[in-house]
Design a protein around this motif. Structure first.
Motif, PDB file in Angstrom:
ATOM      1  N   TRP A 129      -4.168  -9.609  20.284  1.00 12.57           N
ATOM      2  CA  TRP A 129      -4.185  -9.174  21.677  1.00 12.57           C
ATOM      3  C   TRP A 129      -3.072  -8.183  21.978  1.00 12.57           C
ATOM      4  CZ3 TRP A 129       0.103  -9.683  24.675  1.00 12.57           C
ATOM      5  CH2 TRP A 129       1.069 -10.602  24.272  1.00 12.57           C
ATOM      6  N   GLN A 130      -1.945  -8.290  21.264  1.00 11.88           N
ATOM      7  CA  GLN A 130      -0.792  -7.440  21.559  1.00 11.88           C
ATOM      8  C   GLN A 130      -1.088  -5.952  21.375  1.00 11.88           C
ATOM      9  OE1 GLN A 130       2.378  -7.550  18.290  1.00 11.88           O
ATOM     10  NE2 GLN A 130       0.939  -9.109  17.581  1.00 11.88           N
ATOM     11  N   TRP A 131      -2.126  -5.606  20.603  1.00 13.66           N
ATOM     12  CA  TRP A 131      -2.468  -4.207  20.324  1.00 13.66           C
ATOM     13  C   TRP A 131      -3.632  -3.702  21.159  1.00 13.66           C
ATOM     14  CZ3 TRP A 131       1.372  -2.000  18.289  1.00 13.66           C
ATOM     15  CH2 TRP A 131       2.127  -2.587  17.264  1.00 13.66           C
ATOM     16  N   GLY A 132      -4.067  -4.466  22.150  1.00 13.30           N
ATOM     17  CA  GLY A 132      -5.238  -4.057  22.922  1.00 13.30           C
ATOM     18  C   GLY A 132      -5.110  -2.679  23.542  1.00 13.30           C
ATOM     19  N   TRP A 133      -3.938  -2.360  24.046  1.00 12.50           N
ATOM     20  CA  TRP A 133      -3.737  -1.084  24.720  1.00 12.50           C
ATOM     21  C   TRP A 133      -3.714   0.075  23.732  1.00 12.50           C
ATOM     22  CZ3 TRP A 133      -1.466  -5.701  25.536  1.00 12.50           C
ATOM     23  CH2 TRP A 133      -1.636  -6.294  26.794  1.00 12.50           C
ATOM     24  N   GLN A 134      -3.069  -0.106  22.597  1.00 15.92           N
ATOM     25  CA  GLN A 134      -3.011   0.945  21.592  1.00 15.92           C
ATOM     26  C   GLN A 134      -4.371   1.123  20.898  1.00 15.92           C
ATOM     27  OE1 GLN A 134      -0.266  -1.367  21.888  1.00 15.92           O
ATOM     28  NE2 GLN A 134       0.540   0.281  23.173  1.00 15.92           N
ATOM     29  N   HIS A 135      -5.042   0.016  20.630  1.00 14.31           N
ATOM     30  CA  HIS A 135      -6.361   0.082  20.003  1.00 14.31           C
ATOM     31  C   HIS A 135      -7.308   0.919  20.853  1.00 14.31           C
ATOM     32  CE1 HIS A 135     -10.048  -1.249  17.998  1.00 14.31           C
ATOM     33  NE2 HIS A 135     -10.511  -1.615  19.181  1.00 14.31           N
ATOM     34  N   ALA A 136      -7.293   0.691  22.157  1.00  9.26           N
ATOM     35  CA  ALA A 136      -8.173   1.442  23.046  1.00  9.26           C
ATOM     36  C   ALA A 136      -7.824   2.924  23.064  1.00  9.26           C
ATOM     37  CB  ALA A 136      -8.090   0.866  24.462  1.00  9.26           C
ATOM     38  N   ALA A 137      -6.549   3.243  22.901  1.00 16.98           N
ATOM     39  CA  ALA A 137      -6.110   4.641  22.967  1.00 16.98           C
ATOM     40  C   ALA A 137      -6.477   5.427  21.719  1.00 16.98           C
ATOM     41  CB  ALA A 137      -4.596   4.701  23.184  1.00 16.98           C
ATOM     42  N   VAL A 138      -6.455   4.790  20.550  1.00 19.21           N
ATOM     43  CA  VAL A 138      -6.665   5.543  19.306  1.00 19.21           C
ATOM     44  C   VAL A 138      -8.078   5.434  18.760  1.00 19.21           C
ATOM     45  CG1 VAL A 138      -4.242   5.204  18.710  1.00 19.21           C
ATOM     46  CG2 VAL A 138      -5.971   3.740  17.658  1.00 19.21           C
ATOM     47  N   ALA A 139      -8.869   4.452  19.227  1.00 24.19           N
ATOM     48  CA  ALA A 139     -10.162   4.186  18.603  1.00 24.19           C
ATOM     49  C   ALA A 139     -11.194   5.278  18.830  1.00 24.19           C
ATOM     50  CB  ALA A 139     -10.717   2.848  19.076  1.00 24.19           C
ATOM     51  N   GLY A 140     -10.895   6.261  19.662  1.00 25.40           N
ATOM     52  CA  GLY A 140     -11.805   7.392  19.810  1.00 25.40           C
ATOM     53  C   GLY A 140     -11.561   8.440  18.734  1.00 25.40           C
ATOM     54  N   PRO A 141     -10.403   9.118  18.799  1.00 28.25           N
ATOM     55  CA  PRO A 141     -10.140  10.184  17.818  1.00 28.25           C
ATOM     56  C   PRO A 141      -9.772   9.684  16.433  1.00 28.25           C
ATOM     57  CG  PRO A 141      -8.274   9.933  19.313  1.00 28.25           C
ATOM     58  CD  PRO A 141      -9.375   9.062  19.844  1.00 28.25           C
ATOM     59  N   TYR A 142      -9.404   8.414  16.307  1.00 30.01           N
ATOM     60  CA  TYR A 142      -9.001   7.838  15.026  1.00 30.01           C
ATOM     61  C   TYR A 142      -9.804   6.572  14.747  1.00 30.01           C
ATOM     62  CZ  TYR A 142      -4.994  10.896  15.809  1.00 30.01           C
ATOM     63  OH  TYR A 142      -4.211  11.996  16.051  1.00 30.01           O
ATOM     64  N   ARG A 143      -9.707   6.098  13.521  1.00 30.48           N
ATOM     65  CA  ARG A 143     -10.277   4.800  13.182  1.00 30.48           C
ATOM     66  C   ARG A 143      -9.178   3.762  13.322  1.00 30.48           C
ATOM     67  NH1 ARG A 143     -12.642   2.387   7.499  1.00 30.48           N
ATOM     68  NH2 ARG A 143     -13.742   0.629   8.441  1.00 30.48           N
ATOM     69  N   SER A 144      -9.322   2.861  14.266  1.00 30.82           N
ATOM     70  CA  SER A 144      -8.308   1.853  14.556  1.00 30.82           C
ATOM     71  C   SER A 144      -8.620   0.573  13.793  1.00 30.82           C
ATOM     72  CB  SER A 144      -8.267   1.566  16.055  1.00 30.82           C
ATOM     73  OG  SER A 144      -7.390   0.508  16.345  1.00 30.82           O
ATOM     74  N   ILE A 145      -7.604   0.061  13.066  1.00 32.11           N
ATOM     75  CA  ILE A 145      -7.743  -1.181  12.308  1.00 32.11           C
ATOM     76  C   ILE A 145      -6.648  -2.132  12.785  1.00 32.11           C
ATOM     77  CG2 ILE A 145      -7.700  -2.237  10.015  1.00 32.11           C
ATOM     78  CD1 ILE A 145      -8.410   0.603   8.933  1.00 32.11           C
ATOM     79  N   MET A 189      -1.951 -12.430  29.832  1.00 26.07           N
ATOM     80  CA  MET A 189      -1.317 -12.555  28.521  1.00 26.07           C
ATOM     81  C   MET A 189      -1.134 -14.013  28.119  1.00 26.07           C
ATOM     82  SD  MET A 189       1.559  -9.545  28.381  1.00 26.07           S
ATOM     83  CE  MET A 189       1.518  -8.598  29.882  1.00 26.07           C
ATOM     84  N   VAL A 190      -0.804 -14.854  29.088  1.00 28.03           N
ATOM     85  CA  VAL A 190      -0.684 -16.288  28.807  1.00 28.03           C
ATOM     86  C   VAL A 190      -2.019 -16.825  28.295  1.00 28.03           C
ATOM     87  CG1 VAL A 190      -0.405 -18.548  29.887  1.00 28.03           C
ATOM     88  CG2 VAL A 190       1.244 -16.721  30.359  1.00 28.03           C
TER      89      VAL A 190
END
Length: 259
Positions: free
Chosen positions: A33-49, A162-163
């Motif tokens: 869950w801690q990466w939800g914000w970054q995952h959403a930002a990069v998953a378009g132009p990049y492949r997010s893992i 977050m809780v």
């Protein structure tokens, strides 16, 4: 959603998007869950893992203690299963240490983004960040240790969400201690010269757990290190200051494409 076995330990990961791969490795105790914000930002132009560390989320939790080399093995198994030869790697806290060691000992890392982490783990008191996943009040208290006072006061709904995520995904006590042992045993402070990939170090100015000075020393020791301080943010800087961290992350990745 996928799972892969690394030395008998089942590791969970998710991949989305296309383009150059960007892989995320998380901090002690926290689920993906801690990466939800970054995952959403990069998953378009990049492949997010995004992967759960052993002990967290949907990955297995074998008896500890763990060490960083074993976590690197888990991480590289995830990359292989995802069909990825190498990736830009983003790590927070313990995940940053895994990223550093992967860059030092393998050819799987194209660049590093290191969030709230350090080159050595001795002397850090991680205990304030521990929260029992079955105790919402304790999860909220320990979240406050990783966030700035202003964020906790001004965003009660985000803290409550977050809780809820932590209750579903975070490590139990035994797994948390096993992960924390990996932090305590890690030290590459005198070997940073070996890490020659482009590196961005991001640190919250109000991080009360992983001192800002250790982030500064990490960036200074990396041959191609840059340092960014995020004002008015705590240890979970990628969560509470996600827009600023995402801007830094995407700008850094774009600069590598232009180089």
């Amino acid at each position: 959603m996928a799972r892969v076995s690394a030395n008998g330990v089942e590791c969970y990961y998710e991949a989305a998007g296309a383009g150059a791969p960007v892989a995320f490795v998380g901090d002690v105790g926290y689920g993906a869950w801690q990466w939800g914000w970054q995952h959403a930002a990069v998953a378009g132009p990049y492949r997010s893992i995004v992967t759960d560390l052993r002990g967290s989320g949907r990955s297995a939790a074998p008896p500890g203690p763990y060490d960083v080399p074993a976590l690197v093995d888990d991480f590289t198994a995830v990359l292989s299963d995802a069909g990825v030869r190498s990736a830009h790697v983003v790590g927070a806290g313990l995940g940053g240490m895994v990223a550093l060691e992967a860059a030092r000992t393998t050819a799987r890392v194209d660049s590093l983004v290191l969030v709230g982490t350090a080159a050595r783990g001795d002397g850090l008191d991680l205990e304030p960040l521990w929260g029992d996943p079955d105790d919402p009040a304790e999860l909220e208290r320990s979240l406050a240790a990783g966030l700035s006072e202003a964020f906790v006061a001004n965003h009660p709904d985000a803290v409550a969400q977050m809780v809820e995520w932590r209750g579903a995904e975070d490590a139990d006590r035994a797994a948390w201690e096993a992960q924390a042992a990996a932090v305590e045993g890690f030290d590459v402070a005198d070997r940073l010269y070996e890490l020659t990939v482009p590196s961005l170090v991001v640190h919250g100015a109000d991080d009360a757990i992983w001192p800002l000075e250790r982030g500064e020393a990490l960036a200074e020791g990396l041959p191609r290190g840059e340092f960014r301080t995020i004002e008015d943010a705590g240890h979970l800087v990628h969560v509470e200051a996600s827009k600023r961290v995402n801007d830094d992350l995407l700008g850094f990745l774009a600069s590598l494409e232009d180089a």
